[in-house]
Design a protein around this motif. Structure first.
Motif, PDB file in Angstrom:
ATOM      1  N   ARG A  20       0.824  -1.203   0.000  1.00 38.51           N
ATOM      2  CA  ARG A  20       0.000   0.000   0.000  1.00 38.51           C
ATOM      3  C   ARG A  20       0.863   1.259   0.000  1.00 38.51           C
ATOM      4  O   ARG A  20       1.912   1.294   0.652  1.00 38.51           O
ATOM      5  N   ASP A  21       0.421   2.282  -0.713  1.00 31.51           N
ATOM      6  CA  ASP A  21       1.147   3.551  -0.779  1.00 31.51           C
ATOM      7  C   ASP A  21       0.531   4.627   0.101  1.00 31.51           C
ATOM      8  O   ASP A  21       1.175   5.639   0.372  1.00 31.51           O
ATOM      9  N   GLN A  22      -0.716   4.429   0.531  1.00 32.14           N
ATOM     10  CA  GLN A  22      -1.385   5.407   1.387  1.00 32.14           C
ATOM     11  C   GLN A  22      -0.976   5.143   2.837  1.00 32.14           C
ATOM     12  O   GLN A  22      -1.755   4.634   3.654  1.00 32.14           O
ATOM     13  N   VAL A  23       0.276   5.482   3.122  1.00 34.76           N
ATOM     14  CA  VAL A  23       0.841   5.199   4.440  1.00 34.76           C
ATOM     15  C   VAL A  23       1.637   6.398   4.930  1.00 34.76           C
ATOM     16  O   VAL A  23       2.040   7.263   4.140  1.00 34.76           O
ATOM     17  N   ARG A  24       1.883   6.433   6.226  1.00 33.82           N
ATOM     18  CA  ARG A  24       2.677   7.485   6.834  1.00 33.82           C
ATOM     19  C   ARG A  24       4.014   6.886   7.277  1.00 33.82           C
ATOM     20  O   ARG A  24       4.157   6.398   8.407  1.00 33.82           O
ATOM     21  N   VAL A  25       4.965   6.843   6.358  1.00 39.61           N
ATOM     22  CA  VAL A  25       6.304   6.344   6.664  1.00 39.61           C
ATOM     23  C   VAL A  25       7.328   7.303   6.076  1.00 39.61           C
ATOM     24  O   VAL A  25       7.020   8.095   5.183  1.00 39.61           O
ATOM     25  N   THR A  26       8.543   7.232   6.581  1.00 39.00           N
ATOM     26  CA  THR A  26       9.644   8.008   6.036  1.00 39.00           C
ATOM     27  C   THR A  26      10.761   7.055   5.637  1.00 39.00           C
ATOM     28  O   THR A  26      10.841   5.917   6.119  1.00 39.00           O
ATOM     29  N   PHE A  27      11.634   7.538   4.754  1.00 39.22           N
ATOM     30  CA  PHE A  27      12.698   6.689   4.218  1.00 39.22           C
ATOM     31  C   PHE A  27      14.050   7.329   4.463  1.00 39.22           C
ATOM     32  O   PHE A  27      14.199   8.551   4.396  1.00 39.22           O
ATOM     33  N   SER A  28      15.035   6.475   4.723  1.00 38.95           N
ATOM     34  CA  SER A  28      16.408   6.915   4.865  1.00 38.95           C
ATOM     35  C   SER A  28      17.288   5.998   4.035  1.00 38.95           C
ATOM     36  O   SER A  28      17.242   4.772   4.201  1.00 38.95           O
ATOM     37  N   GLY A  29      18.067   6.589   3.127  1.00 34.18           N
ATOM     38  CA  GLY A  29      18.939   5.797   2.275  1.00 34.18           C
ATOM     39  C   GLY A  29      19.159   6.478   0.944  1.00 34.18           C
ATOM     40  O   GLY A  29      18.595   7.547   0.679  1.00 34.18           O
ATOM     41  N   ASP A  30      19.968   5.861   0.111  1.00 33.16           N
ATOM     42  CA  ASP A  30      20.221   6.377  -1.220  1.00 33.16           C
ATOM     43  C   ASP A  30      18.918   6.480  -2.006  1.00 33.16           C
ATOM     44  O   ASP A  30      18.060   5.598  -1.922  1.00 33.16           O
ATOM     45  N   ASP A  31      18.770   7.554  -2.774  1.00 32.59           N
ATOM     46  CA  ASP A  31      17.514   7.790  -3.498  1.00 32.59           C
ATOM     47  C   ASP A  31      17.153   6.630  -4.410  1.00 32.59           C
ATOM     48  O   ASP A  31      15.987   6.214  -4.484  1.00 32.59           O
ATOM     49  N   ASP A  32      18.129   6.099  -5.130  1.00 36.15           N
ATOM     50  CA  ASP A  32      17.847   4.989  -6.036  1.00 36.15           C
ATOM     51  C   ASP A  32      17.439   3.739  -5.262  1.00 36.15           C
ATOM     52  O   ASP A  32      16.553   2.989  -5.700  1.00 36.15           O
ATOM     53  N   ALA A  33      18.088   3.522  -4.132  1.00 37.63           N
ATOM     54  CA  ALA A  33      17.745   2.362  -3.317  1.00 37.63           C
ATOM     55  C   ALA A  33      16.337   2.501  -2.739  1.00 37.63           C
ATOM     56  O   ALA A  33      15.558   1.544  -2.727  1.00 37.63           O
ATOM     57  N   VAL A  34      16.001   3.690  -2.261  1.00 36.63           N
ATOM     58  CA  VAL A  34      14.656   3.925  -1.741  1.00 36.63           C
ATOM     59  C   VAL A  34      13.613   3.689  -2.821  1.00 36.63           C
ATOM     60  O   VAL A  34      12.584   3.037  -2.590  1.00 36.63           O
ATOM     61  N   ARG A  35      13.888   4.197  -4.014  1.00 37.92           N
ATOM     62  CA  ARG A  35      12.942   4.014  -5.128  1.00 37.92           C
ATOM     63  C   ARG A  35      12.765   2.512  -5.435  1.00 37.92           C
ATOM     64  O   ARG A  35      11.652   2.046  -5.664  1.00 37.92           O
TER      65      ARG A  35
END
Length: 207
Positions: free
Chosen positions: A183-198
């Motif tokens: 699901r994309d309708q979530v409240r999370v944050t990401f830490s890491g390289d942009d390509d890796a996060v994607r």
């Protein structure tokens, strides 16, 4: 009442409130389609395997469409509300295997509407959901070519798997469970390289 039973009751109440034609986060499924899915999962042993086995998915889809078309909306909801039948393998396992199923689909209905906000969950529900995160994460993100850390805002790591560049996904257990389930309708944050996060965001198998 177990967490699974509480989420089941909440899901049915929410579905009754929005009606059979409400959108969900399950692709093109309406709430009627979702209700039919839940009914065949617990009541049609012949069709349930196709939910997870691609080769059997065609038959499952036909049965689901039939169940959705031929049953009154309230009948479908009553069947969901009553829980697994006595002879269903889901009956004894309900407290274990239906926590994630009922919670995720409850949110599939809630978050398909604009203006949604996360629910305030009690400690027992939060703990039960947190226990689902590692298993679900491994099921849906096992092929992600990165090290994925699923962490709460308080710094507790719920799951850590994979190899390579690290991506940390931070959120409440409920948000992490929804994220790893696709699901994309979530409240999370990401830490890491942009390509890796994607890659992590796009690489979820989804359920």
């Amino acid at each position: 009442m177990s967490v699974a039973q509480s989420e089941r009751a909440g899901l049915v109440t929410t579905m009754r409130g929005v009606g059979p034609d409400h959108p969900t986060l399950c692709g093109e499924w309406t709430t009627r389609d979702l209700a039919a899915h839940l009914v065949i999962r617990e009541r049609r042993i012949d069709a349930a395997p196709g939910i997870l086995i691609p080769k059997l998915a065609g038959y499952t889809e036909r049965v689901q469409n039939q169940v959705a078309a031929e049953n009154d909306w309230n009948v479908l909801l009553d069947q969901i509300a009553s829980g697994p039948p006595t002879l269903s393998p889901f009956k004894l396992l309900d407290p274990l295997i239906n926590v994630g199923e009922m919670f995720i689909h409850h949110e599939d209905v809630r978050r398909a509407a604009s203006g949604w906000e996360p629910r305030d969950l009690d400690d027992a529900t939060t703990a039960a959901i947190a226990r689902q995160v590692p298993l679900m994460g491994r099921m849906t993100m096992s092929k992600t070519p990165f090290s994925v850390v699923l962490r709460t805002p308080e710094g507790k790591t719920l799951a850590n798997f994979g190899r390579g560049p690290s991506v940390t996904v931070t959120g409440e257990p409920a948000e992490l469970l929804l994220f790893v389930s696709g699901r994309d309708q979530v409240r999370v944050t990401f830490s890491g390289d942009d390509d890796a996060v994607r890659a992590v965001r796009e690489g979820r198998a989804g359920l």
